[in-house]
Design an enzyme around this catalytic site. Structure first.
Site: not given
Ligand code: GCO
Ligand code: MG
Length: 404
Positions: A37, A122, A159, A212, A238, A285, A314, A341, A404
């Site tokens: 990404n 989410h 975010y 997270d 997380e 993850r 992930h 996830e 970040w």
């Molecule tokens: C999660 C991640 C995403 C990331 C994204 C970055 O736990 O799903 O933190 O929200 O930010 O995949 O490309």
């Molecule tokens: Mg994450």
């Protein structure tokens, strides 16, 4: 059997995906996901310029040898670009092998250890009422567990939660320049326990709740948050710290029994060495897509299992259905599965990548098609070409960049 073609396609049916298609002289094809990404084209070049020419003429059945050839042979090991490229090759080779065997991939990984794969979804809200509505929506969709993220009073854009950047520009899926978001760790640390309190008060003690922190805290801040969340029994916290500093997790562990999950930005087992052997985390993850493929992820899970650590692959929207399918085959097969996830994809993405895996009642199943069970509609993909896109950046109130 020989590989006769290695084609890399980048498409944007809502967001960018990088897909590798390998073709053999017997007409069998395999798919791999190489989506990184915000840095997609670097992987396209790595594959096109440096990997595809090496694959032509190779026996697709030699998965282990090909992996070692690309990993050790490059001399420049590890890193997200390299490992996303190797991941796509490894996944495509497993797809081919399973198709030739006439079996769904999970059968080659030892067969099913469970009936279905538990997921979490989410829930996001700019404030608490919006977050509670979002949790309700996820539960109505059948999710058995929910990740809760909330806006923080005093911060304009957090975010994944807000609709506009701090400079007022709208949040789009694809953004030609990174959005600017703001951050204040003290405000976040004050607010987050209240978020958990409100969600527990509304939904009771049983619902698994995840959160997270996106690598934003120092070890002592993370320890405080983990401790403050303990009364609300989170399923996990997380990415509480930037885990390049693996030893920092010792401090967090010393102060709290809140379960910890880490690893979505890791790309090799070495990144986990201290975290696993010292049992500083509870969930790993990494995704197939960023960890060099099915082969090394299976190794990570087996290593983690020796320390009673579980998987939690992930699975945001930026993992393509190809990467998601590979994850679900692994999830079904391994013994130490924890949770998966799953955010789903746009309807157009589902059309570009028709797949055999299913999501029902909050659980995934990889399906019974031979291989990964994913197709790739290249014509439709071509109608939705690459669009420049970046993840947001994060600034503190004095204007400096934050983790970040
Ligand atoms: C999660 C991640 C995403 C990331 C994204 C970055 O736990 O799903 O933190 O929200 O930010 O995949 O490309
Ligand atoms: Mg994450």
């Amino acid at each position: 059997m020989k590989i006769i073609d290695a084609k890399v396609v980048v498409t944007s049916p809502g967001r960018n995906f990088v897909t590798l298609r390998l073709t053999t002289d017997e007409g069998v094809t395999g798919l791999g996901d190489a989506t990184l990404n915000g840095r997609e084209l670097a992987v396209v070049s790595y594959l096109d310029d440096h990997v595809a020419p090496l694959l032509l003429g190779r026996d697709p059945h030699r998965i282990e040898d090909t992996w070692q050839y690309l990993y050790r042979g490059a001399y420049w090991r590890r890193g997200p670009v390299t490992m996303a490229a190797i991941a796509a090759v490894d996944t495509a080779l497993w797809d081919i092998k399973a198709k030739v065997a006439g079996l769904p991939l999970y059968q080659l990984l030892g067969g099913a250890s469970r009936e279905r794969v538990r997921t979490y979804g989410h829930a996001n809200g700019r404030d608490l009422p919006e977050l509670l509505d979002s949790v309700r929506a996820r539960l109505a969709e059948g999710y058995p567990a929910v990740r809760i993220q909330s806006g923080v009073p005093g911060l304009k854009a957090v975010y994944g939660v807000h609709g506009t950047s701090v400079d007022g520009s709208p949040v789009l899926h694809q953004q030609a320049r990174p959005l600017v978001e703001d951050w204040d760790t003290d405000a976040y640390l004050r607010h987050t326990p209240a978020v958990f309190e409100a969600v527990r008060a509304e939904f009771g003690p049983e619902l698994p709740l995840l959160h997270d922190a996106h690598h934003r805290l120092t070890p002592v801040q993370a320890a405080r948050l983990a401790k403050d969340l303990e009364p609300y029994r989170p399923f996990w916290l997380e990415d509480c710290t930037p885990a390049e500093n693996q030893e920092g997790l010792r401090l967090v562990r010393r102060h709290s029994t809140t379960p910890l999950a880490i690893g979505e930005v890791f790309n090799t087992l070495h990144d986990y060495q201290t975290l696993i052997t010292e049992q500083l985390i509870d969930y790993v993850r990494s995704a197939v897509t960023h960890f060099g493929g099915v082969t090394p992820l299976r190794r990570l899970f087996d290593f983690a299992a020796q320390y009673q650590i579980k998987s939690a692959v992930h699975g945001p929207e930026d993992i393509s259905p190809v990467g998601m399918a590979a994850a679900v085959h692994l999830d079904l097969a391994i013994h130490n599965f924890g949770i998966q996830e799953y955010s789903g994809h746009t309807p157009l993405t589902e059309e570009v990548f028709p797949h055999a895996y299913t999501f029902a009642d909050g659980h995934l199943h990889p399906g019974e098609e031979p291989g990964l069970g994913v197709e790739f509609d290249e014509e439709l993909a071509a109608a939705h070409p690459y669009e420049a896109a970046y993840l947001p950046v994060n600034r503190l109130q004095d204007g400096s960049i934050h983790d970040w």
